[in-house]
Design a protein around this motif. Structure first.
Motif, PDB file in Angstrom:
ATOM      1  N   GLN A 262     -33.218   0.662 -31.021  1.00 55.39           N
ATOM      2  CA  GLN A 262     -32.346   1.199 -30.357  1.00 55.39           C
ATOM      3  C   GLN A 262     -32.124   2.581 -31.148  1.00 55.39           C
ATOM      4  OE1 GLN A 262     -29.256  -1.982 -30.847  1.00 55.39           O
ATOM      5  NE2 GLN A 262     -29.427  -2.195 -28.605  1.00 55.39           N
TER       6      GLN A 262
ATOM      7  N   VAL B 109     -25.608   5.261 -29.937  1.00 52.15           N
ATOM      8  CA  VAL B 109     -25.821   3.533 -29.930  1.00 52.15           C
ATOM      9  C   VAL B 109     -24.522   3.154 -30.194  1.00 52.15           C
ATOM     10  CG1 VAL B 109     -28.193   3.623 -30.699  1.00 52.15           C
ATOM     11  CG2 VAL B 109     -26.381   3.764 -32.456  1.00 52.15           C
TER      12      VAL B 109
ATOM     13  N   LYS C 186     -24.769  -4.480 -34.790  1.00 51.21           N
ATOM     14  CA  LYS C 186     -24.332  -3.797 -33.550  1.00 51.21           C
ATOM     15  C   LYS C 186     -25.452  -2.840 -32.921  1.00 51.21           C
ATOM     16  CE  LYS C 186     -19.455  -3.986 -34.680  1.00 51.21           C
ATOM     17  NZ  LYS C 186     -18.142  -3.381 -34.844  1.00 51.21           N
ATOM     18  N   THR C 187     -26.608  -2.552 -33.753  1.00 43.25           N
ATOM     19  CA  THR C 187     -27.625  -1.974 -33.226  1.00 43.25           C
ATOM     20  C   THR C 187     -29.023  -2.388 -34.233  1.00 43.25           C
ATOM     21  OG1 THR C 187     -28.200   0.376 -32.714  1.00 43.25           O
ATOM     22  CG2 THR C 187     -27.486   0.098 -34.844  1.00 43.25           C
TER      23      THR C 187
END
Length: 173
Positions: free
Chosen positions: A11, A37, A6-7
């Protein structure tokens, strides 16, 4: 099938740089980055081992960004110093982090490259390191005082920077 990420580290570091500028080093926490994030804090540990590793990654990215700016300078002492100052004033907390134990030595060695190159052109290779250290100490000290609001006697700070830079030019030629 594994769960998609998801990240990413990039990021996380970008969020860390933003949070550093708004809250200083104390505001740069695993939880604040996770919130930024959009993940839970434990998810960050897939990318960074701990807060110290997060600070090191943010410092390394800041130093790399500064290095890119210095390498883009026109090759003069003056432009190099101006690039350094502009970047530091844009990212003051990153500037502070660059000068902390969190900054990886290998990243700082790359940052020294443009300064050593110009110093060598001005004083010769034999004294380049000493000249680079003198220049870096003056510029860094000036900027640190500027960021910390230490120039309280009035006057034009830009003019003072130019005056000091002229003195550095004279000292190195």
């Amino acid at each position: 099938m594994p769960t998609p990420e998801k990240t990413s580290l990039s990021q996380i570091v970008a969020a860390g740089r933003e949070l550093l500028e708004t809250g200083g080093q104390q505001g740069l926490t695993m939880q604040s980055v996770a919130n930024r994030v959009g993940v839970r804090a434990p998810s960050l540990y897939k990318h960074v081992d701990n807060r110290d590793a997060l600070l090191a990654a943010v410092a390394e990215a800041t130093v790399a960004d500064m290095t890119t700016h210095l390498e883009a300078a026109d090759g003069t002492l003056e432009d190099l110093a101006h690039c350094y100052r502009r970047h530091a004033l844009k990212w003051p907390e990153g500037f502070r982090l660059m000068h902390s134990p969190h900054a990886p030595p290998e990243a700082l060695a790359r940052l020294a490259g443009p300064v050593l190159r110009i110093a060598g052109e001005l004083v010769g290779e034999q004294e380049a390191l000493e000249a680079a250290r003198m220049l870096t100490a003056w510029v860094t000290g000036f900027i640190a005082m500027e960021i910390n609001g230490a120039f309280r006697l009035g006057g034009d700070i830009d003019r003072a920077f130019e005056y000091g830079l002229s003195g550095m030019r004279r000292a190195l030629t």
